[in-house]
Design a protein around this motif. Structure first.
Motif, short mmCIF file in Angstrom:
data_model
loop_
_atom_site.label_atom_id
_atom_site.label_comp_id
_atom_site.label_asym_id
_atom_site.label_seq_id
_atom_site.Cartn_x
_atom_site.Cartn_y
_atom_site.Cartn_z
N ILE A 228 69.94 22.35 57.48
CA ILE A 228 70.61 22.82 56.26
C ILE A 228 71.69 21.82 55.85
CG2 ILE A 228 72.17 24.60 55.34
CD1 ILE A 228 70.61 26.63 56.96
N GLY A 229 72.44 21.36 56.82
CA GLY A 229 73.45 20.35 56.54
C GLY A 229 72.84 19.05 56.05
N ALA A 230 71.69 18.69 56.63
CA ALA A 230 71.01 17.47 56.20
C ALA A 230 70.60 17.59 54.73
CB ALA A 230 69.79 17.22 57.08
N ALA A 231 70.11 18.77 54.34
CA ALA A 231 69.73 19.00 52.94
C ALA A 231 70.94 18.90 52.02
CB ALA A 231 69.06 20.36 52.80
N LEU A 232 72.08 19.46 52.47
CA LEU A 232 73.30 19.40 51.68
C LEU A 232 73.77 17.96 51.49
CD1 LEU A 232 75.22 22.41 53.26
CD2 LEU A 232 74.43 22.27 50.90
N LEU A 233 73.68 17.17 52.56
CA LEU A 233 74.09 15.76 52.48
C LEU A 233 73.17 14.99 51.53
CD1 LEU A 233 74.92 15.04 56.22
CD2 LEU A 233 76.54 15.25 54.34
N GLY A 234 71.86 15.31 51.60
CA GLY A 234 70.92 14.65 50.70
C GLY A 234 71.21 14.99 49.24
N ALA A 235 71.51 16.27 49.00
CA ALA A 235 71.83 16.70 47.64
C ALA A 235 73.11 16.02 47.15
CB ALA A 235 71.98 18.22 47.60
N LYS A 236 74.09 15.93 48.02
CA LYS A 236 75.36 15.29 47.65
C LYS A 236 75.15 13.83 47.31
CE LYS A 236 80.05 14.48 49.41
NZ LYS A 236 80.96 14.66 50.59
N HIS A 237 74.23 13.20 48.03
CA HIS A 237 73.95 11.77 47.81
C HIS A 237 73.44 11.52 46.39
CE1 HIS A 237 72.97 7.64 48.87
NE2 HIS A 237 71.73 7.82 48.43
N VAL A 238 72.69 12.49 45.84
CA VAL A 238 72.16 12.34 44.47
C VAL A 238 72.98 13.17 43.48
CG1 VAL A 238 69.85 11.74 45.22
CG2 VAL A 238 70.44 14.15 44.90
#
Length: 258
Positions: A228-238
């Motif tokens: 879940i955190g990995a998905a959040l970081l990916g979203a933040k990156h874009v």
């Protein structure tokens, strides 16, 4: 290393994704529990990481099993072997009865002399070495062996100390009720927190004049996967925001005030 990995993935799979973001497991775990804060990971190895509100990150430990990893399963196993070897060499005599741990070392590593243990450490068989900590755990729980209990005390002290060390770089926003701090605990070593607890609390005490004097701590653990955190970081990156209720992703392992 990360930049090179990203370059290779974009080169080999150019149509799979427009953007790739890569970080360590500590970032994913912490991002699952909070926007910023402190995470202590202790399994085979150990790393304590801080992320401030401005995005800056700092580490205490996490330098690998040769330079650091105090408080990890590998370190407990290493400390077991080193203490017994030093005692037999009369380099440093232990105040504890080492007979139980020494017997388990010789059985586990199938030794006929201390020379036989060297390949496990110098050929970097890190996971195999770390699993010896299960024998130390049995000694602590089932035999109440004092040396085994002491090893977990020391591991707890280093984990606590790593939190105090990194708090010196923490933004004031991370503290609540004065100098209380929430810390995410990740890794198999925390399954034995009852054995770590005494040393952990001692490690949280200031050792140097420049140390932060904590007034309390809340240790939490994830109740969901760190992906879940990995998905959040990916979203933040874009530059996208995903809805999340952090408090639903953790349970309290331990909480106290000083």
């Amino acid at each position: 290393m990360q930049k090179e990995m990203i370059r290779l993935m974009m080169e080999r799979y150019p149509t799979d994704s427009e953007e790739i973001n890569m970080s360590t497991d500590t970032f994913g775990a912490l991002a699952t529990s909070a926007k910023y804060g402190i995470v202590v990971i202790s399994g085979t190895g150990h790393n304590t990481m801080l992320i401030n509100p401005n995005g800056e990150s700092h580490n205490c430990g996490g330098w690998g099993h040769i330079l650091a990893d105090e408080g990890s399963a590998y370190w407990i196993a290493w400390k077991s072997v080193k203490t017994c070897m030093d005692h037999d060499d009369r380099l440093e005599l232990s105040e504890y009865d080492l007979s139980y741990v020494k017997q388990k070392i010789w059985e586990y590593f199938k030794l006929s002399s201390w020379f036989d243990v060297q390949p496990y450490f110098y050929k970097m068989e890190k996971s195999f070495v770390a699993r010896f900590t299960l024998e130390v755990l049995k000694g602590a729980r089932e035999k109440r062996d004092q040396f085994c209990l002491h090893l977990f005390y020391l591991a707890g002290w280093y984990l606590g100390r790593s939190i105090v060390g990194i708090c010196a770089k923490a933004d004031p926003a991370l503290f609540y009720n004065g100098k209380c701090i929430q810390v995410l605990a990740v890794g198999s070593i925390f399954k034995s927190f009852d054995l770590l607890k005494q040393g952990f609390l001692e490690g949280l005490k200031p050792k140097y004049p420049s140390d932060v004097t904590l007034t309390g701590i809340r240790l939490v653990q994830l109740t969901v996967d760190s992906s879940i955190g990995a998905a959040l970081l990916g979203a933040k990156h874009v530059k996208r925001e995903l809805p999340i209720e952090y408090e639903k992703n953790v349970d309290v392992l331990f909480e106290t005030q000083f």
